[in-house]
Structures are given as C-alpha cells and as structure tokens.
Design a protein around this motif. Sequence first.
Motif, PDB file in Angstrom:
ATOM      1  N   UNK A  78     -11.789 -50.880  27.885  1.00 49.53           N
ATOM      2  CA  UNK A  78     -10.442 -50.930  28.452  1.00 49.53           C
ATOM      3  C   UNK A  78      -9.997 -52.385  28.630  1.00 49.53           C
ATOM      4  N   UNK A  82      -6.948 -54.325  26.470  1.00 48.85           N
ATOM      5  CA  UNK A  82      -5.754 -54.771  27.194  1.00 48.85           C
ATOM      6  C   UNK A  82      -5.655 -56.295  27.259  1.00 48.85           C
ATOM      7  N   UNK A 101      -6.372 -60.310  36.257  1.00 47.29           N
ATOM      8  CA  UNK A 101      -5.435 -59.302  36.769  1.00 47.29           C
ATOM      9  C   UNK A 101      -6.075 -57.915  36.707  1.00 47.29           C
ATOM     10  N   UNK A 102      -6.813 -57.659  35.621  1.00 43.44           N
ATOM     11  CA  UNK A 102      -7.453 -56.347  35.481  1.00 43.44           C
ATOM     12  C   UNK A 102      -8.596 -56.204  36.484  1.00 43.44           C
ATOM     13  N   UNK A 104      -8.496 -57.341  39.535  1.00 44.05           N
ATOM     14  CA  UNK A 104      -7.819 -56.881  40.752  1.00 44.05           C
ATOM     15  C   UNK A 104      -7.527 -55.381  40.659  1.00 44.05           C
ATOM     16  N   UNK A 105      -7.120 -54.970  39.451  1.00 39.95           N
ATOM     17  CA  UNK A 105      -6.772 -53.575  39.242  1.00 39.95           C
ATOM     18  C   UNK A 105      -7.989 -52.666  39.391  1.00 39.95           C
ATOM     19  N   UNK A 108      -9.126 -52.410  43.025  1.00 40.40           N
ATOM     20  CA  UNK A 108      -8.252 -51.531  43.813  1.00 40.40           C
ATOM     21  C   UNK A 108      -8.483 -50.067  43.451  1.00 40.40           C
ATOM     22  N   UNK A 109      -8.689 -49.801  42.160  1.00 38.05           N
ATOM     23  CA  UNK A 109      -8.933 -48.419  41.729  1.00 38.05           C
ATOM     24  C   UNK A 109     -10.193 -47.878  42.390  1.00 38.05           C
TER      25      UNK A 109
ATOM     26  N   UNK B 264      -2.987 -52.058  41.374  1.00 35.66           N
ATOM     27  CA  UNK B 264      -3.095 -51.337  40.107  1.00 35.66           C
ATOM     28  C   UNK B 264      -1.848 -51.591  39.279  1.00 35.66           C
ATOM     29  N   UNK B 267      -1.628 -55.602  38.607  1.00 35.88           N
ATOM     30  CA  UNK B 267      -2.609 -56.044  37.612  1.00 35.88           C
ATOM     31  C   UNK B 267      -2.203 -55.618  36.213  1.00 35.88           C
ATOM     32  N   UNK B 268      -1.770 -54.357  36.082  1.00 35.21           N
ATOM     33  CA  UNK B 268      -1.341 -53.850  34.783  1.00 35.21           C
ATOM     34  C   UNK B 268      -0.126 -54.607  34.271  1.00 35.21           C
ATOM     35  N   UNK B 270       0.833 -57.652  34.986  1.00 32.95           N
ATOM     36  CA  UNK B 270       0.478 -59.010  34.575  1.00 32.95           C
ATOM     37  C   UNK B 270      -0.181 -58.991  33.196  1.00 32.95           C
TER      38      UNK B 270
END
Lengths: 298, 313
Positions: A78, A82, A101-102, A104-105, A108-109, B264, B267-268, B270
């Motif tokens: 993934x 991306x 950035x991912x 951080x994503x 959080x997920x 989420x 981040x996506x 960015x």
Amino acid sequence: MIDLVQNTIDGVMIGSSYGLLALGFTLIFGVMRRLNLSYGPSIMIGGYVGTVLYVQYGAGPLAVAGTMILGAAIAGIYVERLCFAPMRMGAGIASMVSSFAIWMQLEQAAILVLPRHTYPFPPLTTGAPLEWGPFLLRLDHLIMLGCALGLTAAIQFALYRTRFGLALRAIIGNPVAAHLVGINVSVAVMLAFAAASAIGGVAGFLVLSVDQQVTPMFGMWATLKGLIAMMIGGLGSIPGAILGGLLLGVVEAHCQWYFGPQIRDLAAYIVLFVFLLVHPGGLLGRAPGSDIAAPRTP
Amino acid sequence: MDDYLIGVLSNIGVISFIALSAYVLLLTGEISFGQQAFFAIGAYAAGIATALWGWPLAAAIVWGAAIGAGSAILVGVPTLRLHGLYFAIATLAFAEMVRILFELLRYQVLIDGEWVGPNGADGFRNIRYIFENDISSLQFMILIYAVLVATLSMFLLLERSRLGVIFRMIGEDETLAGLQGISVARHKVLAAGIGGALAGIGGGLYAHLTTYIEPRSFDVMLGVHSLAYGLIGGLGTAFGPLLGVLIDIGLLEAIRALAGYRMIIFGGLVAILLIIRPRGLLDEKLVHKIGRMWRLILPRGGRVKLGPSGEKI
C-alpha cells in the motif's frame, strides 16, 4: 566480568532484531534509493492484525506470525503504490514526506480500530532460560538470532543466485536499462518492497513476542531502530545491516546496564552521529556518493 | 476573538517559524530532520532568560535566536559535508541527542520560595513572563504575528537578493554552483545558521506562549512535520511553508468533527497531493506564473532583472 559477558550476549540477541529491521530497510533503500519512513508503521499494522487474531480468536504464535508478516507485506505494498510508484523518477523528498503522511495515517487507523494503548501479544516460548555456565540464554532470543542470520543468508542468496535477484540488481544498477531488457520494473520493485516489509514483519513479530504487547508507538520505534542500525552498518549493505544491528544492540545493552535508559538512547545516537561524521559509509557500506534528493540519472 | 481561536492562531504563528527554518535548508537542497533541536534550544534559552535571569522578553527572544543560530552553525560545519540522506540522518541524530540532553538537564533557581527552571524529563514549568507583565493572549498573538511579518518580509527580501538566488542555485545543482565560483559549503552553513535563528525565534515565542516546555514536545514528529510543511505548501516561495502550516493546523482544527479520522483523511490527502504536485502547492512554476502576471499589471520599473550569476542588471 560475568556481567560484561552476559550484557554482551543480551546485546547480541536484541541487536539481531535491530539487524532484521535494518535488513528490510536497507533492501528498500538499495532498490529504490528512497527512505521509507512508513516502514515501521507498516510492521505495526501487521502487529495489530496479529493481536486481533490472538485476542479475538486465540490463535497460536505461528498463526499470529504468519498473519503479521502478511499484514506487514500488504501494508508495505500500500505504501509503495501510494508514495513510491507514482514518483519513481526524481522527487525523492516528495516520496519521503508522502511516506511520512502515510505513517500518520496508519498510526491513526491502528488507534481507531483498537483504541486501547496496549494490546497483548502471544509469547513465542514460555520455558525457563537455558543455562550455559554462569550465563543465561533466552530461547526466544536464540530464535531471534537464528532468524537474523538465516534471513540474511536467504536474502544474499536470493539477490545473487536467482533470476529475481538478478532483475533487482539490474534495477539497482540502472532502472531504464533494466526496463529496456524486458524487466517489469514496477512489479519487481513492488515485490521487493513487499519482501522487505515481510522481513520487517518477522523482526516485529520476534520483538513483540518478547515484549508480549503492542502499542501504536511501535511503528516509530521500529523505524528509528532500523534506521540507526542500517546507517551504522552501511547504507545498502546486507551483511552490514546485521552487523550494524548487533553493534547497536551491544552498545545499548552495556549503556543500559551501567547508565540507565536515557544514556542508552543517547549513546545510540552518539554512535550514529560519530559514524556519519567520521565514516559515513558505515561498517560495510560504500562511501556516499549518490544523493536521494537528486533525481536518478535516467 | 475567543480564546480558542487565539490559541489556534498563535500556534500557527509559532509553528510557522520552524517550518520556515526547514524551508531555508530545503532551498539549498538539504533535508533536515533536526530543526526541532534549534526550536528546543531557542525555547529553553529564552525561557531561562526571562524566568531565571529576569531578562525582558525581547532580549530573551534575540538570545534564543542567537543561541539557535550559533548551535546550527556549529552542527552545520561538520554535517553539511554530508549529502542527502546522510545529512538528514545526521540532523536527526543530533536532534535526538539534544532532546535526551534536555531530559538530563537540571538547572533550577529558587525564586519567591519556588524552584524554577528546567527539571529534566519533567520539563520546564512556570515561564510566566506574559502573566507577570499583564500581556493578554490576544496581545501575545499580535506580538507573534508582528515578529512573523517582520521575519517574513526580511525573508522575502532575502529570496529576491543575490543570496537567495545562490541558495536556489545550490539547491538545483551543487556542482554547477561550485563551478560558477560559489562557495557551496559556506553558503550551506549560512543557510543552516539562518534556519537555526528562525527556529530559535519560534522556540522562544513557543516557550512564552505555552509557559511550559518539556523535552518530549521536541521529538522527531515535530521535525518531520516542519519539513513536510514546506513540501505541502510549496517550495516556490516563503509563503509555501506558511500555507503548509495553515493547512495542517488550520484545516485539522476546522474538521475537528471528524476527530478520529482526521489523520487518515489528512495523510491520504497529502500523499495524493504530492503525486500531483511533487514540489507542493505553491511550487516554483506557479510562483513564476503569478510573478509574470503581476509584472504585466505593474509598470516596467518594478522589475528586477537578474544576470547569469544572480546580480542585478
């Protein structure tokens, strides 16, 4: 004297997990010439998949290990699709920030799905430590060391003795030329990325099963430890990654014993800093020449 | 204005300084993961100056900036020989060393029957300058923005000057810049020094804004964020990093309703943004286009022509 040897043994054992983390990291760097900050968080996602399986369905350590490695590999793919695949040429900084950035994503997920701070993780072995003279050896530590050495040999073999490894080395040498001789660069890079994240998954599983818990902070921990070990060992060098990890582990174990956890962390960064200033190529890497910020020559 | 808005805006103002500081180095083509170190150094230096030594705020901020710049130059001289990832990791290592040293730093003075000063990992409490001098949070916010506007105007002048052109030139192609007779190493160290000063100013303001600082706030996360701001906002102009901060803090605060999902979404966003615009929203091309349109409206006298090595002609 006994302390000294015991600390060194413990350091080598813990260091082998750092070495495994660095191994995946260095593989990604070698192929992409890019820093994947989301490396640790991908492993953490694998860990969370593992803990769900353990807590909800009572799965055993082997099943947890399998799903964790698979989860880390999928998260790695993934990230690659991306952050790295769309900008294969140039834009090195953009890929790196994008992977942040991912990160951080993903973090959080993980928190969203499992909101408690820590979750239990199955131990690999529960027996008493082996005694060897006056020294103690933990079985799970020995497995860790075995995995580290075995996987290093396997990666080295795969890179230098298989067709896929040949393709990867061609891409490392020159991606455009590799494409021209018919290598599917995109797929090969993606597979290398998945393999690297899976190796990270192995490392992550071994560490988590010793700790017997997983927290969202594990992602950052894995990225930082892997990064330090990789840089000490020498960027892009596979045996270097393991050596760097072992050195880091031994330094940390001694500093922890004599000075406590803060000095242990400080010492790790001092070793890294001094290595970068005095010998940036690390233990086994080549001297730095290429620049990740600069586009690769087409 | 309500307190919440003042708080958010003050935060945006303070973080803008560290974003600008990472941006200066990005101009010269270097990635720093360690600007939070100089932010921390500025915060501690300025906090100690007002709370322990009784200095006025202005002197403390200048002191923080000076210490920030000085330490950035000291670190820059050996590390800037490295390139790319090696430099990035060296700055990261340095910043983490600084953070841990602040965890070990204990320097407390008894003031009015109370111990004041940095207390290791517990942080540095009671930097009470703005309470003791009856400065309201609105006034302090205005102060932050006054300093920011002043800094930014100087920065924009710098970008249009010969020095700014040299920075960009080094960022584009170091070897070529060197062949033009530019001392690459010296200019990079200068950029690091400017970055250190900017981060130091921001840190000093931050310490007085929050009145409490702790080493944990200055971790890698802050550094990578400040680096990301320039890339999200754009590397074409100093407004880029500010836009990045505004988007991050402003937009995230605005969509607080989505609390659990905000990283989420962000981040996506960015990641997708960087695929479309790898050098950020306000990248060099867009800035150039805007500049050209601007010059079409303005009379010819407003133009500055630059010669091949950046001198005005």
